[in-house]
Design a protein around this motif. Structure first.
Motif, PDB file in Angstrom:
ATOM      1  N   MET A 249       0.830  -1.207   0.000  1.00  0.00           N
ATOM      2  CA  MET A 249       0.000   0.000   0.000  1.00  0.00           C
ATOM      3  C   MET A 249       0.867   1.260   0.000  1.00  0.00           C
ATOM      4  SD  MET A 249      -1.611   0.118   3.832  1.00  0.00           S
ATOM      5  CE  MET A 249      -0.595   0.456   5.283  1.00  0.00           C
ATOM      6  N   VAL A 250       2.084   1.156   0.548  1.00  0.00           N
ATOM      7  CA  VAL A 250       3.003   2.291   0.460  1.00  0.00           C
ATOM      8  C   VAL A 250       3.402   2.524  -0.994  1.00  0.00           C
ATOM      9  CG1 VAL A 250       5.298   3.124   1.124  1.00  0.00           C
ATOM     10  CG2 VAL A 250       3.858   1.945   2.803  1.00  0.00           C
ATOM     11  N   LEU A 251       3.726   1.419  -1.689  1.00  0.00           N
ATOM     12  CA  LEU A 251       4.103   1.522  -3.097  1.00  0.00           C
ATOM     13  C   LEU A 251       2.928   1.990  -3.948  1.00  0.00           C
ATOM     14  CD1 LEU A 251       6.097  -1.835  -3.299  1.00  0.00           C
ATOM     15  CD2 LEU A 251       7.011   0.462  -2.940  1.00  0.00           C
ATOM     16  N   LEU A 252       1.729   1.518  -3.597  1.00  0.00           N
ATOM     17  CA  LEU A 252       0.538   1.935  -4.339  1.00  0.00           C
ATOM     18  C   LEU A 252       0.267   3.420  -4.136  1.00  0.00           C
ATOM     19  CD1 LEU A 252      -1.860   0.770  -6.059  1.00  0.00           C
ATOM     20  CD2 LEU A 252      -3.143   0.692  -3.913  1.00  0.00           C
ATOM     21  N   ALA A 253       0.438   3.893  -2.903  1.00  0.00           N
ATOM     22  CA  ALA A 253       0.213   5.313  -2.630  1.00  0.00           C
ATOM     23  C   ALA A 253       1.171   6.179  -3.431  1.00  0.00           C
ATOM     24  CB  ALA A 253       0.374   5.585  -1.135  1.00  0.00           C
ATOM     25  N   ALA A 254       2.432   5.755  -3.492  1.00  0.00           N
ATOM     26  CA  ALA A 254       3.421   6.521  -4.245  1.00  0.00           C
ATOM     27  C   ALA A 254       3.111   6.523  -5.733  1.00  0.00           C
ATOM     28  CB  ALA A 254       4.811   5.947  -3.988  1.00  0.00           C
ATOM     29  N   GLU A 255       2.538   5.419  -6.221  1.00  0.00           N
ATOM     30  CA  GLU A 255       2.261   5.286  -7.652  1.00  0.00           C
ATOM     31  C   GLU A 255       0.947   5.964  -8.040  1.00  0.00           C
ATOM     32  OE1 GLU A 255       0.852   1.480 -10.013  1.00  0.00           O
ATOM     33  OE2 GLU A 255       3.029   1.404  -9.733  1.00  0.00           O
ATOM     34  N   VAL A 256      -0.096   5.758  -7.240  1.00  0.00           N
ATOM     35  CA  VAL A 256      -1.432   6.239  -7.597  1.00  0.00           C
ATOM     36  C   VAL A 256      -1.616   7.700  -7.247  1.00  0.00           C
ATOM     37  CG1 VAL A 256      -3.897   5.976  -7.127  1.00  0.00           C
ATOM     38  CG2 VAL A 256      -2.439   3.958  -7.406  1.00  0.00           C
ATOM     39  N   PHE A 257      -1.110   8.097  -6.045  1.00  0.00           N
ATOM     40  CA  PHE A 257      -1.357   9.454  -5.565  1.00  0.00           C
ATOM     41  C   PHE A 257      -0.174  10.388  -5.790  1.00  0.00           C
ATOM     42  CE2 PHE A 257      -3.889   6.546  -2.925  1.00  0.00           C
ATOM     43  CZ  PHE A 257      -5.156   6.959  -3.317  1.00  0.00           C
ATOM     44  N   ALA A 258       0.831   9.931  -6.532  1.00  0.00           N
ATOM     45  CA  ALA A 258       1.972  10.796  -6.817  1.00  0.00           C
ATOM     46  C   ALA A 258       1.506  12.035  -7.563  1.00  0.00           C
ATOM     47  CB  ALA A 258       3.008  10.041  -7.657  1.00  0.00           C
ATOM     48  N   GLY A 259       1.911  13.200  -7.077  1.00  0.00           N
ATOM     49  CA  GLY A 259       1.549  14.453  -7.721  1.00  0.00           C
ATOM     50  C   GLY A 259       0.139  14.910  -7.437  1.00  0.00           C
ATOM     51  N   ASP A 260      -0.590  14.131  -6.589  1.00  0.00           N
ATOM     52  CA  ASP A 260      -1.979  14.512  -6.261  1.00  0.00           C
ATOM     53  C   ASP A 260      -1.961  15.620  -5.219  1.00  0.00           C
ATOM     54  OD1 ASP A 260      -4.693  14.593  -5.987  1.00  0.00           O
ATOM     55  OD2 ASP A 260      -4.831  12.784  -4.757  1.00  0.00           O
ATOM     56  N   GLY A 261      -1.686  16.794  -5.654  1.00  0.00           N
ATOM     57  CA  GLY A 261      -1.623  17.905  -4.737  1.00  0.00           C
ATOM     58  C   GLY A 261      -0.219  18.384  -4.506  1.00  0.00           C
ATOM     59  N   GLY A 262       0.761  17.739  -5.145  1.00  0.00           N
ATOM     60  CA  GLY A 262       2.079  18.313  -5.062  1.00  0.00           C
ATOM     61  C   GLY A 262       3.200  17.490  -4.543  1.00  0.00           C
ATOM     62  N   GLY A 263       3.673  16.546  -5.353  1.00  0.00           N
ATOM     63  CA  GLY A 263       4.974  15.930  -5.128  1.00  0.00           C
ATOM     64  C   GLY A 263       5.061  15.030  -3.934  1.00  0.00           C
ATOM     65  N   ASP A 264       6.289  15.016  -3.375  1.00  0.00           N
ATOM     66  CA  ASP A 264       6.586  14.063  -2.309  1.00  0.00           C
ATOM     67  C   ASP A 264       5.685  14.259  -1.102  1.00  0.00           C
ATOM     68  OD1 ASP A 264       8.551  12.995  -3.835  1.00  0.00           O
ATOM     69  OD2 ASP A 264      10.183  14.166  -2.928  1.00  0.00           O
ATOM     70  N   GLY A 265       5.319  15.496  -0.810  1.00  0.00           N
ATOM     71  CA  GLY A 265       4.458  15.731   0.338  1.00  0.00           C
ATOM     72  C   GLY A 265       3.135  15.006   0.199  1.00  0.00           C
ATOM     73  N   ALA A 266       2.582  14.987  -1.016  1.00  0.00           N
ATOM     74  CA  ALA A 266       1.331  14.273  -1.245  1.00  0.00           C
ATOM     75  C   ALA A 266       1.520  12.783  -1.042  1.00  0.00           C
ATOM     76  CB  ALA A 266       0.821  14.560  -2.659  1.00  0.00           C
ATOM     77  N   ASP A 267       2.667  12.240  -1.529  1.00  0.00           N
ATOM     78  CA  ASP A 267       2.938  10.819  -1.337  1.00  0.00           C
ATOM     79  C   ASP A 267       2.987  10.488   0.153  1.00  0.00           C
ATOM     80  OD1 ASP A 267       5.368  10.631  -4.055  1.00  0.00           O
ATOM     81  OD2 ASP A 267       3.206  10.883  -4.049  1.00  0.00           O
ATOM     82  N   ASN A 268       3.731  11.270   0.894  1.00  0.00           N
ATOM     83  CA  ASN A 268       3.868  10.999   2.325  1.00  0.00           C
ATOM     84  C   ASN A 268       2.539  11.124   3.049  1.00  0.00           C
ATOM     85  OD1 ASN A 268       6.606  10.566   2.052  1.00  0.00           O
ATOM     86  ND2 ASN A 268       7.140  12.692   2.492  1.00  0.00           N
ATOM     87  N   ARG A 269       1.746  12.090   2.648  1.00  0.00           N
ATOM     88  CA  ARG A 269       0.436  12.260   3.283  1.00  0.00           C
ATOM     89  C   ARG A 269      -0.442  11.043   3.004  1.00  0.00           C
ATOM     90  NH1 ARG A 269      -4.483  14.104   1.480  1.00  0.00           N
ATOM     91  NH2 ARG A 269      -5.862  14.994   3.082  1.00  0.00           N
ATOM     92  N   ALA A 270      -0.474  10.580   1.760  1.00  0.00           N
ATOM     93  CA  ALA A 270      -1.289   9.412   1.414  1.00  0.00           C
ATOM     94  C   ALA A 270      -0.790   8.170   2.147  1.00  0.00           C
ATOM     95  CB  ALA A 270      -1.257   9.182  -0.102  1.00  0.00           C
ATOM     96  N   ILE A 271       0.524   7.999   2.219  1.00  0.00           N
ATOM     97  CA  ILE A 271       1.103   6.850   2.922  1.00  0.00           C
ATOM     98  C   ILE A 271       0.712   6.888   4.394  1.00  0.00           C
ATOM     99  CG2 ILE A 271       3.276   5.804   3.690  1.00  0.00           C
ATOM    100  CD1 ILE A 271       4.441   6.728   0.956  1.00  0.00           C
ATOM    101  N   GLY A 272       0.820   8.060   4.999  1.00  0.00           N
ATOM    102  CA  GLY A 272       0.447   8.196   6.408  1.00  0.00           C
ATOM    103  C   GLY A 272      -1.019   7.890   6.638  1.00  0.00           C
ATOM    104  N   LEU A 273      -1.893   8.389   5.751  1.00  0.00           N
ATOM    105  CA  LEU A 273      -3.326   8.144   5.902  1.00  0.00           C
ATOM    106  C   LEU A 273      -3.664   6.659   5.767  1.00  0.00           C
ATOM    107  CD1 LEU A 273      -4.754  11.174   3.871  1.00  0.00           C
ATOM    108  CD2 LEU A 273      -4.901  10.831   6.346  1.00  0.00           C
ATOM    109  N   LEU A 274      -3.035   5.979   4.806  1.00  0.00           N
ATOM    110  CA  LEU A 274      -3.314   4.559   4.615  1.00  0.00           C
ATOM    111  C   LEU A 274      -2.811   3.735   5.795  1.00  0.00           C
ATOM    112  CD1 LEU A 274      -2.576   4.058   0.805  1.00  0.00           C
ATOM    113  CD2 LEU A 274      -4.775   4.321   1.944  1.00  0.00           C
ATOM    114  N   ASN A 275      -1.638   4.067   6.318  1.00  0.00           N
ATOM    115  CA  ASN A 275      -1.127   3.352   7.490  1.00  0.00           C
ATOM    116  C   ASN A 275      -2.039   3.565   8.698  1.00  0.00           C
ATOM    117  OD1 ASN A 275       1.636   1.904   7.308  1.00  0.00           O
ATOM    118  ND2 ASN A 275       1.914   3.722   6.036  1.00  0.00           N
TER     119      ASN A 275
END
Length: 443
Positions: A249-275
């Motif tokens: 799910m971490v890899l999926l978040a980086a792949e699916v939500f990458a750039g969803d609102g702005g770069g690495d911060g969006a990836d980290n936010r999605a990863i945190g929410l899924l965890n």
């Protein structure tokens, strides 16, 4: 005059047995202490060497013994009082922690610190098999589902609490030495609680067949007795898929939500929410377990929850293809976490009812080995599979395979007969299981 009806299984009713309360509390404190010890040594190693390799070795040696030594650890808990085994496990680890405190304070050799931490991990391996077997002794059969839910819940909470307690100590300026000293104190308290439980030793055959034969008897029960093998198979599939999901799910978040609102911060936010959603789902699943256990037969509940776990993981893998928002993904992850936990609790209950009394801890030693290995294998496969075919398609393929395998394993599952085993029967209670040489129906 008919006997009064058994009380409805609840957490409160499961906790009415004092030995179970003490052993559960001791196990929780010991788990916190074990994680604090391992992480404190890892932090010291990093500070003194700056080597990520040494840190990896330190942490890995804290978990590898569970895969290698849990079978023999289960044998110890079948030979001796389970409360005594737990007491010795905690007290010897307190000794290791004391040695580490001295080693950290005196800046002892890194190799020595890592070795002592690894020895402490080996000494921890009897803890879960002994507690699982002791639960059957302490708690009436109808109270096993909430008791197992409490054990699973305590394990989940303490696995999160261990790093948290150490982190708080570091925040107030205490170093790894203080963290390890705190772990030593927790081990001592856990040993005192376990010693106070005073469970009788399990019944054993008059002529002990020897260590290798006794180990083979435990493996034979898992391999030959369908009522043991099938729920354990489902538990292994459950843990494999959970280990895969944690990384995937971490890899999926980086792949699916990458750039969803702005770069690495969006990836980290999605990863945190899924965890967070995964953890919340697991915790909330503790609420309906009693009701589910009262309304459904365990075999059917295991089939339904594993089907739900696999199905929502497939949907999560498809979320990238359909452009699902992160909120929907969080909901799916939460349901997956809940299904995984309920399935594990149900499988453990079936195992406890099916395992012969004199083999219970050995069965759970094998259970611990296989499930820790399955978690590790699932985690290790997530990265290569995602790199090969993409995070979403890989998740769909893995979850679909696990769903099919779990359906086969649960489709032929039969309910073991309930047995009124309880520690209150006293030291002289007779074994209610068949002899080691006659393990009942196979297939």
């Amino acid at each position: 005059m008919s006997p009064p009806p058994a009380p409805r299984p609840t957490y409160r009713s499961a906790l009415r047995t004092r030995p179970f309360r003490r052993l559960l509390a001791g196990h929780g404190l010991g788990t916190i202490a074990q994680l604090m010890l391992t992480l404190a040594v890892g932090i010291e190693v990093l500070e003194r060497t700056g080597s990520g390799w040494w840190v990896s070795v330190t942490v890995a040696l804290g978990f590898v013994p569970y895969v290698l030594a849990s079978g023999y650890a289960g044998l110890l808990a079948d030979r001796h009082s389970r409360s005594t085994v737990l007491t010795l496990s905690f007290s010897t680890r307190a000794g290791c922690a004391a040695v580490l405190v001295a080693g950290l304070a005196l800046h002892g050799p890194i190799a020595l610190l890592v070795t002592v931490a690894a020895v402490a991990a080996v000494l921890a391996t009897p803890s879960y098999p002994a507690l699982a077997a002791a639960t059957v002794q302490c708690v009436p059969d109808e109270q096993l589902p909430p008791a197992n839910a409490l054990v699973t819940g305590v394990e989940n909470v303490t696995w999160m609490a261990g790093p948290g307690v150490l982190g708080l100590l570091l925040l107030i300026g205490a170093g790894p030495t203080v963290g390890t000293a705190t772990a030593a104190g927790l081990f001592v308290l856990a040993a005192a609680l376990s010693a106070a439980a005073r469970l009788p030793a399990p019944a054993r055959p008059d002529a002990a067949p020897g260590v290798l034969a006794e180990l083979r008897a435990g493996l034979s029960a898992v391999a030959r007795v369908a009522a043991v093998r099938r729920p354990m198979t489902v538990a292994v599939i459950d843990n494999f898929l959970y280990g895969y999901l944690v990384v995937a799910m971490v890899l999926l978040a980086a792949e699916v939500f990458a750039g969803d609102g702005g770069g690495d911060g969006a990836d980290n936010r999605a990863i945190g929410l899924l965890n967070a959603a995964l953890s919340v789902g697991g915790v909330l699943a503790l609420l309906p377990i009693n009701l589910l256990a009262a309304r459904f037969r365990p075999a059917r509940l295991l089939l339904v929850t594993m089907t739900g776990f696999g199905a929502v993981t497939v949907l999560l893998g498809l979320s990238g293809a359909i452009g699902a928002p992160v909120g929907l993904a969080m909901g799916l992850v939460a349901v997956a976490g809940a299904g995984s936990l309920i399935a594990e609790v149900t499988a453990v209950t079936l195992l406890q009812r099916a395992a012969p009394d004199e083999l219970t801890a050995r069965v759970f030693g094998v259970y611990d080995q296989l499930n820790v290995g399955a978690l590790a294998l699932g985690s290790l496969l997530a990265g290569p599979l995602a790199a090969a075919i993409g995070a979403g398609p890989a998740m769909v393929a893995v979850a679909s395979t696990c769903l099919a395998l779990a359906a086969v394993a649960t489709g032929r599952l039969r309910e073991p007969a309930r047995r009124g085993r309880h520690a209150a029967a006293g030291p002289g209670r007779a074994s209610l299981s068949p002899p080691v040489g006659s393990l009942g129906p196979t297939g």
